[in-house]
Each structure stands twice: as structure tokens, then as C-alpha cells.
Design a protein around this motif. Sequence first.
Motif, PDB file in Angstrom:
ATOM      1  N   THR A  29      -3.812  -7.405 -14.355  1.00 23.71           N
ATOM      2  CA  THR A  29      -4.978  -6.750 -14.781  1.00 23.71           C
ATOM      3  C   THR A  29      -5.488  -5.596 -13.380  1.00 23.71           C
ATOM      4  OG1 THR A  29      -6.699  -8.083 -14.067  1.00 23.71           O
ATOM      5  CG2 THR A  29      -5.940  -8.012 -16.288  1.00 23.71           C
ATOM      6  N   TYR A  30      -4.664  -5.880 -12.289  1.00 29.16           N
ATOM      7  CA  TYR A  30      -5.005  -5.236 -10.989  1.00 29.16           C
ATOM      8  C   TYR A  30      -4.108  -4.234 -10.559  1.00 29.16           C
ATOM      9  CZ  TYR A  30      -8.491  -8.633 -10.081  1.00 29.16           C
ATOM     10  OH  TYR A  30     -10.006  -9.428 -10.176  1.00 29.16           O
ATOM     11  N   TYR A  31      -4.253  -2.952 -10.348  1.00 34.91           N
ATOM     12  CA  TYR A  31      -3.373  -2.222  -9.422  1.00 34.91           C
ATOM     13  C   TYR A  31      -3.389  -2.852  -8.029  1.00 34.91           C
ATOM     14  CZ  TYR A  31      -3.435   2.135 -12.186  1.00 34.91           C
ATOM     15  OH  TYR A  31      -3.433   2.980 -12.905  1.00 34.91           O
ATOM     16  N   VAL A  32      -2.163  -2.901  -7.593  1.00 41.92           N
ATOM     17  CA  VAL A  32      -1.819  -3.602  -6.286  1.00 41.92           C
ATOM     18  C   VAL A  32      -1.271  -2.423  -5.294  1.00 41.92           C
ATOM     19  CG1 VAL A  32      -0.629  -5.245  -4.948  1.00 41.92           C
ATOM     20  CG2 VAL A  32      -1.396  -5.684  -7.259  1.00 41.92           C
ATOM     21  N   GLY A  33      -1.893  -2.568  -3.971  1.00 45.23           N
ATOM     22  CA  GLY A  33      -1.482  -1.632  -2.876  1.00 45.23           C
ATOM     23  C   GLY A  33      -1.102  -2.178  -1.711  1.00 45.23           C
ATOM     24  N   TRP A  34      -0.138  -1.613  -1.062  1.00 47.38           N
ATOM     25  CA  TRP A  34       0.058  -1.696   0.185  1.00 47.38           C
ATOM     26  C   TRP A  34      -0.414  -0.791   1.472  1.00 47.38           C
ATOM     27  CZ3 TRP A  34       2.458  -6.061   1.779  1.00 47.38           C
ATOM     28  CH2 TRP A  34       3.140  -6.726   0.797  1.00 47.38           C
ATOM     29  N   PHE A  35      -0.973  -1.412   2.382  1.00 43.82           N
ATOM     30  CA  PHE A  35      -1.495   0.021   3.593  1.00 43.82           C
ATOM     31  C   PHE A  35      -0.726  -0.851   4.935  1.00 43.82           C
ATOM     32  CE2 PHE A  35      -5.045   1.982   1.724  1.00 43.82           C
ATOM     33  CZ  PHE A  35      -5.283   1.510   0.406  1.00 43.82           C
ATOM     34  N   ARG A  36      -1.156  -0.005   5.825  1.00 42.49           N
ATOM     35  CA  ARG A  36      -0.480  -0.350   7.076  1.00 42.49           C
ATOM     36  C   ARG A  36      -1.551  -0.051   8.191  1.00 42.49           C
ATOM     37  NH1 ARG A  36       4.943   3.275   7.577  1.00 42.49           N
ATOM     38  NH2 ARG A  36       3.927   5.452   7.944  1.00 42.49           N
ATOM     39  N   GLN A  37      -1.586  -0.722   9.248  1.00 46.37           N
ATOM     40  CA  GLN A  37      -2.336  -0.409  10.390  1.00 46.37           C
ATOM     41  C   GLN A  37      -1.599  -0.748  11.674  1.00 46.37           C
ATOM     42  OE1 GLN A  37      -6.093  -2.378  10.628  1.00 46.37           O
ATOM     43  NE2 GLN A  37      -7.075  -0.700  11.650  1.00 46.37           N
ATOM     44  N   ALA A  38      -1.404   0.551  12.230  1.00 46.11           N
ATOM     45  CA  ALA A  38      -0.733   0.427  13.616  1.00 46.11           C
ATOM     46  C   ALA A  38      -1.583   0.315  14.866  1.00 46.11           C
ATOM     47  CB  ALA A  38       0.224   1.761  13.831  1.00 46.11           C
ATOM     48  N   PRO A  39      -1.200  -0.004  15.914  1.00 41.53           N
ATOM     49  CA  PRO A  39      -2.303  -0.396  16.951  1.00 41.53           C
ATOM     50  C   PRO A  39      -3.144   0.882  17.276  1.00 41.53           C
ATOM     51  CG  PRO A  39      -0.281  -1.526  17.407  1.00 41.53           C
ATOM     52  CD  PRO A  39      -0.101  -0.552  16.200  1.00 41.53           C
TER      53      PRO A  39
END
Length: 121
Positions: A29-39
Motif C-alpha cells: 500500500t506504499y509508494y517506495v522511493g530511493w534517495f541519496r545524500q553525498a557528503p
Amino acid sequence: QLQACGGGLVQAGGSPRLSCAASGRTFGTYYVGWFRQAPGKEREFVAAISRSGVGTYYADSVKGRFTISRDNTKNTVYLRMNSLKPEDTAVYYCAASPQAAYRLPTDYEYWGQGTLVTVSS
């Protein structure tokens, strides 16, 4: 809860696959996402997938190189990353959104702990 894994040290051009495993019976029931964070940078959207997996959405910087998919029978979302570049180096986070909105971190209710991907040139 979300558990991301699959990161590590990868050579440029490599093709690792990240996994995001979820607990609970309502994963579908959820959308799923990927995020990223560089230094030193803000967290940025990478990709997202709709509840059924039919809809997929990508940031321009990864479009054509990354593929997001999901297996609701396994409560898992995947991110296949092809043709990696050093600028893809970041901590990658998966997140789940109860709504059909996916580009902003504030759209998401649950977050995994992140997995570091380091791309060597």
C-alpha cells in the motif's frame, strides 16, 4: 521498518543492486522511493515506484542507468544501478510513502537506515 542493503565499494561502470526490505503486511500500500545524500550535500530524490510497481519515476541524473523494481510477495524494493560514476557516491536511503507523492523527503513516512555506495574511478 525498512532495511536497506547492498552498498559497498564499486568500480566506476559497475552494476550493484540495492535492496530495501520492509516488515509488516501493508507494504503493497506504499509508494517506495530511493534517495541519496553525498557528503556536504542535501538528500536528493533518486527513484520511486508505485504500489503495484507499474509506475516508476527517476531523477534525470539516473534516468536510463538505474532501474527500480519491487516484489510485494517479498516485501522488497530493488534499485539496480548500472554504469556507476564517481558522482553517484552517496549514502542511499529507501523510504515508504502512504500517498501517491514521491519526489520530496517530506512525502515519506518511514525511512531505512541507509547504505553507503562508494564508486571508485
